[in-house]
Every structure is written in C-alpha cells, then in structure tokens.
Scaffold this motif. Structure first.
Motif, PDB file in Angstrom:
ATOM      1  N   UNK A 132      23.523 -24.830 -14.827  1.00  9.52           N
ATOM      2  CA  UNK A 132      22.409 -23.893 -14.690  1.00  9.52           C
ATOM      3  C   UNK A 132      22.661 -22.640 -15.524  1.00  9.52           C
ATOM      4  N   UNK A 133      23.856 -22.080 -15.406  1.00  9.33           N
ATOM      5  CA  UNK A 133      24.204 -20.914 -16.216  1.00  9.33           C
ATOM      6  C   UNK A 133      24.080 -21.235 -17.696  1.00  9.33           C
ATOM      7  N   UNK A 134      24.575 -22.382 -18.100  1.00  5.18           N
ATOM      8  CA  UNK A 134      24.547 -22.756 -19.511  1.00  5.18           C
ATOM      9  C   UNK A 134      23.122 -22.970 -20.003  1.00  5.18           C
ATOM     10  N   UNK A 135      22.265 -23.564 -19.177  1.00  9.16           N
ATOM     11  CA  UNK A 135      20.866 -23.763 -19.562  1.00  9.16           C
ATOM     12  C   UNK A 135      20.136 -22.434 -19.706  1.00  9.16           C
ATOM     13  N   UNK A 136      20.404 -21.512 -18.794  1.00 12.97           N
ATOM     14  CA  UNK A 136      19.758 -20.198 -18.862  1.00 12.97           C
ATOM     15  C   UNK A 136      20.246 -19.443 -20.096  1.00 12.97           C
ATOM     16  N   UNK A 137      21.536 -19.552 -20.381  1.00 14.08           N
ATOM     17  CA  UNK A 137      22.066 -18.900 -21.593  1.00 14.08           C
ATOM     18  C   UNK A 137      21.407 -19.469 -22.841  1.00 14.08           C
ATOM     19  N   UNK A 138      21.232 -20.773 -22.882  1.00 15.14           N
ATOM     20  CA  UNK A 138      20.608 -21.398 -24.056  1.00 15.14           C
ATOM     21  C   UNK A 138      19.173 -20.922 -24.233  1.00 15.14           C
ATOM     22  N   UNK A 139      18.494 -20.632 -23.118  1.00 17.53           N
ATOM     23  CA  UNK A 139      17.102 -20.186 -23.194  1.00 17.53           C
ATOM     24  C   UNK A 139      16.978 -18.702 -23.532  1.00 17.53           C
ATOM     25  N   UNK A 140      17.891 -17.876 -23.009  1.00 18.55           N
ATOM     26  CA  UNK A 140      17.723 -16.425 -23.125  1.00 18.55           C
ATOM     27  C   UNK A 140      18.501 -15.786 -24.269  1.00 18.55           C
ATOM     28  N   UNK A 141      19.622 -16.366 -24.631  1.00 19.89           N
ATOM     29  CA  UNK A 141      20.441 -15.697 -25.643  1.00 19.89           C
ATOM     30  C   UNK A 141      19.779 -15.626 -27.013  1.00 19.89           C
ATOM     31  N   UNK A 142      18.923 -16.609 -27.400  1.00 20.55           N
ATOM     32  CA  UNK A 142      18.183 -16.420 -28.652  1.00 20.55           C
ATOM     33  C   UNK A 142      17.243 -15.214 -28.620  1.00 20.55           C
ATOM     34  N   UNK A 143      16.918 -14.735 -27.429  1.00 15.59           N
ATOM     35  CA  UNK A 143      16.069 -13.555 -27.274  1.00 15.59           C
ATOM     36  C   UNK A 143      16.888 -12.269 -27.151  1.00 15.59           C
ATOM     37  N   UNK A 144      18.194 -12.374 -27.328  1.00 13.51           N
ATOM     38  CA  UNK A 144      19.036 -11.190 -27.291  1.00 13.51           C
ATOM     39  C   UNK A 144      19.522 -10.801 -25.918  1.00 13.51           C
ATOM     40  N   UNK A 145      19.489 -11.733 -24.962  1.00 10.19           N
ATOM     41  CA  UNK A 145      19.954 -11.477 -23.598  1.00 10.19           C
ATOM     42  C   UNK A 145      21.250 -12.253 -23.383  1.00 10.19           C
ATOM     43  N   UNK A 146      22.297 -11.567 -22.918  1.00  7.41           N
ATOM     44  CA  UNK A 146      23.565 -12.221 -22.608  1.00  7.41           C
ATOM     45  C   UNK A 146      23.564 -12.673 -21.163  1.00  7.41           C
ATOM     46  N   UNK A 147      24.063 -13.886 -20.907  1.00  9.33           N
ATOM     47  CA  UNK A 147      24.087 -14.451 -19.558  1.00  9.33           C
ATOM     48  C   UNK A 147      25.534 -14.592 -19.093  1.00  9.33           C
ATOM     49  N   UNK A 148      25.797 -14.111 -17.888  1.00  9.74           N
ATOM     50  CA  UNK A 148      27.131 -14.147 -17.285  1.00  9.74           C
ATOM     51  C   UNK A 148      27.001 -14.723 -15.884  1.00  9.74           C
ATOM     52  N   UNK A 149      27.885 -15.646 -15.525  1.00 15.48           N
ATOM     53  CA  UNK A 149      27.931 -16.100 -14.135  1.00 15.48           C
ATOM     54  C   UNK A 149      29.072 -15.374 -13.435  1.00 15.48           C
ATOM     55  N   UNK A 150      28.779 -14.856 -12.258  1.00 14.22           N
ATOM     56  CA  UNK A 150      29.771 -14.089 -11.495  1.00 14.22           C
ATOM     57  C   UNK A 150      29.683 -14.514 -10.039  1.00 14.22           C
ATOM     58  N   UNK A 151      30.204 -15.710  -9.761  1.00 12.82           N
ATOM     59  CA  UNK A 151      30.158 -16.251  -8.403  1.00 12.82           C
ATOM     60  C   UNK A 151      30.984 -15.379  -7.467  1.00 12.82           C
ATOM     61  N   UNK A 152      30.504 -15.230  -6.237  1.00 15.07           N
ATOM     62  CA  UNK A 152      31.127 -14.298  -5.302  1.00 15.07           C
ATOM     63  C   UNK A 152      31.935 -15.035  -4.244  1.00 15.07           C
ATOM     64  N   UNK A 153      32.980 -14.390  -3.782  1.00  9.97           N
ATOM     65  CA  UNK A 153      33.743 -14.850  -2.622  1.00  9.97           C
ATOM     66  C   UNK A 153      33.880 -13.662  -1.682  1.00  9.97           C
ATOM     67  N   UNK A 154      33.315 -13.819  -0.490  1.00 10.54           N
ATOM     68  CA  UNK A 154      33.310 -12.719   0.466  1.00 10.54           C
ATOM     69  C   UNK A 154      31.923 -12.559   1.059  1.00 10.54           C
ATOM     70  N   UNK A 155      31.757 -11.541   1.863  1.00 12.98           N
ATOM     71  CA  UNK A 155      30.492 -11.320   2.540  1.00 12.98           C
ATOM     72  C   UNK A 155      30.039  -9.876   2.454  1.00 12.98           C
ATOM     73  N   UNK A 156      28.977  -9.514   3.183  1.00  7.94           N
ATOM     74  CA  UNK A 156      28.462  -8.144   3.149  1.00  7.94           C
ATOM     75  C   UNK A 156      29.507  -7.093   3.492  1.00  7.94           C
ATOM     76  N   UNK A 157      30.441  -7.429   4.394  1.00 10.63           N
ATOM     77  CA  UNK A 157      31.470  -6.451   4.753  1.00 10.63           C
ATOM     78  C   UNK A 157      32.395  -6.167   3.568  1.00 10.63           C
ATOM     79  N   UNK A 158      32.608  -7.165   2.710  1.00 11.41           N
ATOM     80  CA  UNK A 158      33.418  -6.938   1.510  1.00 11.41           C
ATOM     81  C   UNK A 158      32.672  -6.066   0.505  1.00 11.41           C
ATOM     82  N   UNK A 159      31.366  -6.285   0.377  1.00  5.88           N
ATOM     83  CA  UNK A 159      30.569  -5.439  -0.511  1.00  5.88           C
ATOM     84  C   UNK A 159      30.627  -3.993  -0.030  1.00  5.88           C
ATOM     85  N   UNK A 160      30.446  -3.790   1.267  1.00  3.13           N
ATOM     86  CA  UNK A 160      30.456  -2.437   1.819  1.00  3.13           C
ATOM     87  C   UNK A 160      31.786  -1.736   1.568  1.00  3.13           C
ATOM     88  N   UNK A 161      32.872  -2.520   1.559  1.00  5.67           N
ATOM     89  CA  UNK A 161      34.198  -1.953   1.314  1.00  5.67           C
ATOM     90  C   UNK A 161      34.547  -1.887  -0.171  1.00  5.67           C
TER      91      UNK A 161
END
Length: 272
Positions: free
Chosen positions: A101-130
């Motif tokens: 999915x990330x690779x398909x989105x990059x293939x679609x958007x990067x020719x338009x000058x948009x960089x695509x990054x995947x940043x999968x998360x580990x943790x929950x709302x309490x980790x974000x708050x901290x």
C-alpha cells in the motif's frame, strides 16, 4: 513551525494532533462531527469538514492515522486528497497495513512532488501523551531525518527501518512475534494446569524468571491469558491477517509463527 494536516483524529490521531499543536505546529484536522470539531478546537487545532481542505493546509506534512489499510488506500489514491496535496509535502502513513500500500501510494504521488513515508506505530494513546510512542519508519533516509524533529513531538524512539514499506514490515513481524508469544503463554498456562498449578499462581511466578516477555507481563497484569487476549485482539487481529497475506504474496513460510498466531489471537481491527 510546520503546517500539518491530519486525517483520522480518533483514538490515536487526536492525541498526536494535540502533541503537535502543543509543540507549536499549525495543525489542521478532518472533523466530520460536532463532537470531533469541539475536541480539536479545544486543543488549538483547526477543524475542517472536507478532506480536500486538510490536503490544502498540509504545506509541510500530512499524517494519515485511520483504522485500516483499505481506508488508507481509499483516502490516498482516490478522492480529493491525491489531487490537492501540495507539491513538496510529505505524506506519513501511521496506519499499520501492507507495505505494498505504501509503495502504491508512493508510485502515485511522488511524480507529483509528494514524498511518502510509512511510520507504523507501536504503543497507545498513553505513549503519545508521554511523547514515547515507537515509530518504525520506511522512506528516503534524508526525509526521515528531516521529519524526526516534528515526529519527536509525540514519538521516541523513531527507528529507521529502510526503504518505503520497511516500517510496515517491521511492525507486522513485531505483531506476529508478539501474538506467537501470547500463544506460547496460553500453552504454558495449559501445561501448568495439567501439572496442578493454578493460572494466577503461574502468571505471578513466571515474570520473575527467564521466560518473561511483554506478552507474559500483560497476561499477568490482567490475571489471565484469555483476559489479555481479549484486550489486545482488537488491535492486532487485522495485522495478523495482513502478515499472512504478505507472506503468501512472497511465497514465504511463517514456520512456527503461523500456528501460534492462530492460537493466540485471530480477530479484531488495528487501531493504528
């Protein structure tokens, strides 16, 4: 200060938006209900009702923090967002899903000058708050380095995994291993029962020994393996299905992970 758009201001996205706004960034988020709009506005976040407006506002960065891989594809490959996201912006996908999915989105958007990054998360709302949410990141190394000061408003550590899709791969392997460990803990409890040891006694003892793991510690906190499985199934079940699908595409053998994945946890949806 960065100008940031966010799609998915829910369980994970709202606290991310709050941390970014508190760090001084200008954040615009999609809000389709009055309740969502009120929560965002109270945190100093501009709330808009149209996803195209979010894309217009994301001059520097656009974050996608929705529930499923299918939603990511719909948002990023159809509708107004891919047409209106600004050239020079970076799209960051926090939702756990297929690396393709990330690779398909990059293939679609990067020719338009948009960089695509995947940043999968580990943790929950309490980790974000901290401010200590873990990110597994895939994309151009220089872009990831440039993003880190912004992402560090809510994430630490930010772990570079490699090219686009690599962050998703690391998260999927993590969830496979975690769920396999849950299955192993369940098997251990069943063995203990056959030996005459009560589950709570076993769960109180094993975290102090060499068998300790996060899965075991979670089961011990809950007081039973089944209670722990119920608490995490919603967030890892969909990811396990994705692991199987990706492995099948690559003709890869999951080996001992696969039966333990089934044994540990098979249902539910990922929150992020």
């Amino acid at each position: 200060m960065s100008r940031i758009g966010l799609v998915g201001a829910g369980r994970m996205g709202l606290p991310i938006a709050r941390r970014l706004a508190a760090a001084g960034h200008e954040v615009t988020a999609l809000a389709r209900t009055d309740d969502a709009r009120e929560r965002l506005t109270a945190a100093g976040i501009e709330a808009v009702a149209d996803i195209g407006e979010v894309a217009d506002a994301a001059a520097d960065l656009l974050l996608v923090v929705v529930l499923t891989d299918e939603q990511v594809r719909e948002i990023c490959l159809t509708g107004p967002l891919p047409e209106r996201i600004r050239q020079g912006a970076t799209l960051v996908i926090h939702t756990t899903g297929s690396p393709r999915t990330t690779q398909d989105i990059a293939a679609a958007l990067e020719p338009r000058g948009v960089t695509v990054v995947d940043a999968a998360v580990s943790g929950g709302p309490h980790n974000i708050a901290a401010g200590d949410l873990t990110l597994f990141v895939g994309g151009p190394a220089g872009i990831v380095d440039a993003l880190s000061p912004v992402l560090s408003a809510y994430a630490d550590p930010i772990i570079y995994a490699g090219t686009q899709g690599a962050g998703q791969c690391v998260k999927l392997v993590n969830n496979a291993l975690f769920t396999a460990q849950i299955g192993a803990v369940r098997a251990a409890v069943e063995l203990g029962g056959r030996l005459g040891v009560q589950e709570q006694a076993l769960l109180s003892a094993l975290p102090h020994a060499s068998s300790d793991s996060r899965a075991l510690a979670g089961a011990a906190r809950r007081g039973s393996v089944e209670e722990f499985i119920g608490s995490v199934a919603e967030f890892v079940g969909k990811d396990i299905a994705t692991v199987r699908a990706v492995a099948a595409e690559l003709d890869a053998d999951l080996g001992p992970l696969d039966p333990l994945i089934t044994y540990g946890c098979t249902t539910g949806q990922s929150a992020g």
